[in-house]
Enzyme design. Structure first.
Site, PDB file in Angstrom:
ATOM      1  N   ASP A  12      -9.280   5.831  -3.606  1.00  0.00           N
ATOM      2  CA  ASP A  12      -8.107   6.132  -4.557  1.00  0.00           C
ATOM      3  C   ASP A  12      -8.023   7.531  -4.933  1.00  0.00           C
ATOM      4  O   ASP A  12      -8.767   8.215  -5.236  1.00  0.00           O
ATOM      5  CB  ASP A  12      -8.354   5.312  -5.821  1.00  0.00           C
ATOM      6  CG  ASP A  12      -8.381   3.701  -5.738  1.00  0.00           C
ATOM      7  OD1 ASP A  12      -7.764   3.337  -4.737  1.00  0.00           O
ATOM      8  OD2 ASP A  12      -8.945   3.112  -6.526  1.00  0.00           O
ATOM      9  N   SER A  36       9.332  17.328  -4.932  1.00  0.00           N
ATOM     10  CA  SER A  36       7.964  17.869  -4.591  1.00  0.00           C
ATOM     11  C   SER A  36       7.073  18.328  -6.111  1.00  0.00           C
ATOM     12  O   SER A  36       7.909  18.914  -6.675  1.00  0.00           O
ATOM     13  CB  SER A  36       7.804  19.269  -3.597  1.00  0.00           C
ATOM     14  OG  SER A  36       6.388  19.537  -3.509  1.00  0.00           O
ATOM     15  N   THR A 220      -5.559 -13.920 -16.576  1.00  0.00           N
ATOM     16  CA  THR A 220      -5.995 -12.927 -17.628  1.00  0.00           C
ATOM     17  C   THR A 220      -4.700 -12.484 -18.445  1.00  0.00           C
ATOM     18  O   THR A 220      -3.597 -12.369 -17.754  1.00  0.00           O
ATOM     19  CB  THR A 220      -6.662 -11.748 -16.808  1.00  0.00           C
ATOM     20  OG1 THR A 220      -5.727 -11.396 -15.836  1.00  0.00           O
ATOM     21  CG2 THR A 220      -7.984 -12.210 -16.151  1.00  0.00           C
ATOM     22  N   ASP A 253     -11.161  -6.556 -11.144  1.00  0.00           N
ATOM     23  CA  ASP A 253     -12.233  -6.587 -10.433  1.00  0.00           C
ATOM     24  C   ASP A 253     -13.666  -6.815 -11.292  1.00  0.00           C
ATOM     25  O   ASP A 253     -14.441  -7.518 -10.788  1.00  0.00           O
ATOM     26  CB  ASP A 253     -12.243  -5.454  -9.501  1.00  0.00           C
ATOM     27  CG  ASP A 253     -11.045  -5.177  -8.562  1.00  0.00           C
ATOM     28  OD1 ASP A 253     -10.446  -5.958  -8.364  1.00  0.00           O
ATOM     29  OD2 ASP A 253     -10.758  -3.974  -8.252  1.00  0.00           O
TER      30      ASP A 253
END
Length: 314
Positions: A12, A36, A220, A253
């Site tokens: 990540d 940008s 959840t 997770d």
């Protein structure tokens, strides 16, 4: 206990834009968008659903067995897994691909622009449950390459290994018929509340009918906790107040690691859900998906303090 975790490994790459996107995007020119952003702050975190879940499973004291594919840039991740004592014999390295990569730019309003390169993930079907370490007694199938998710679900079912199906971010890859097939093979199903609505829409099922397809359906609800539907009963799991709300990345997770721990020991759903909720709370207080810390001893004390009850017997 050995737990087989089928899912993604990824890096990540998180960047912070010290301004607001809206100040640099012209609404009447989005058909020819070219922007940008200078991002002076950047960090790289270890991630991927399988890697994140394995991290918390290991902290709890169990043995995670990752089944995944990685690329030619896997060396730093491999060294980290070795440092953590997490086995790599279920991970296949494909030198012609990169490990999965997520690139996220966040502005001062917490808006995000993200891009994900799946890389080796798209070849997850090249590793099989049959080729994994043989001692796993529980498993989970998490977001990965589509064919890998299908194959690993079918292989776990054929091997008679009880497992959780957790489609997560991979949910849009499947149509209703495919979801019904995969859910029908699973013992347990985990979704967040948005994903649950998506599954109901794609399959045409009601929540009760969906829950009836598995031994337990876990939904959840973020800061509202979770609902666990099992044996015709809905167990309402409270959220644990976090010490700080820093980064939600990987909370799901960590939550699933708690589910796996409780399932492996035959805990009641109320207790299993509470441990999962606690792990999500600990994770959200830290940046990145694998930087929260606890030991089997400290998590026991935190559980008892959070819920005012004794740690469940094994």
């Amino acid at each position: 206990m050995a737990i087989l975790i089928c899912g993604s490994l990824a890096y990540d790459n998180i960047m912070v834009f010290p301004d607001r996107f809206k100040n640099h995007i012209l609404p009447d020119k989005i058909h020819m968008l070219s922007v940008s952003f200078l991002v002076p702050e950047m960090r790289r975190e270890f991630g991927g659903c399988a890697g994140n879940t394995a991290y918390s499973v290991k902290l709890l004291g169990d043995e995670p067995l990752i089944l995944a594919t990685a690329g030619s840039d896997f060396t730093p991740y491999a060294a980290r897994l070795d440092q953590l004592g997490i086995r790599r014999d279920g991970i296949k390295v494909l030198d012609e691909h990169f490990t999965g990569q997520c690139f996220i730019t966040t502005d001062l309003d917490d808006n995000q622009i993200a891009a994900f390169h799946p890389g080796a993930m798209n070849h997850a079907h090249e590793v099989t449950v049959a080729g994994a370490p043989a001692q796993a007694t529980l498993g989970i199938v998490m977001p990965d390459g589509k064919q890998g998710m299908v194959d690993h679900t079918e292989q776990l079912a054929a091997a008679g290994i009880p497992f959780i199906f957790d489609p997560g971010q991979g949910l849009p890859l499947f149509d209703g018929a495919e979801l019904l097939h995969l859910i029908g093979l699973a013992d347990y199903l985990t979704l967040n509340d948005y994903e649950a609505e998506m599954v109901l829409q794609k399959t045409g099922l009601t929540m009760d009918a969906l829950a009836g397809m598995v031994k337990a359906l876990v939904v959840t609800l973020g800061a509202e906790g979770a609902h666990i539907y099992a044996d015709g009963v809905r167990h309402d799991i409270p959220a644990v107040p976090a010490a700080a709300v820093v980064d939600p990345t990987g909370c799901g997770d960590a939550f699933r690691a708690g589910l796996l721990y409780g399932l492996a020991r035959g805990w009641a759903w109320r207790q299993t859900g509470r441990l999962a909720s606690l792990l999500g709370s600990l994770k959200i207080a830290q940046r990145g998906a694998q930087n929260h810390q606890f030991t089997p001893e400290t998590i026991r004390a935190q559980y008892e303090a959070a819920f005012g009850e004794v740690w469940p017997a094994a």
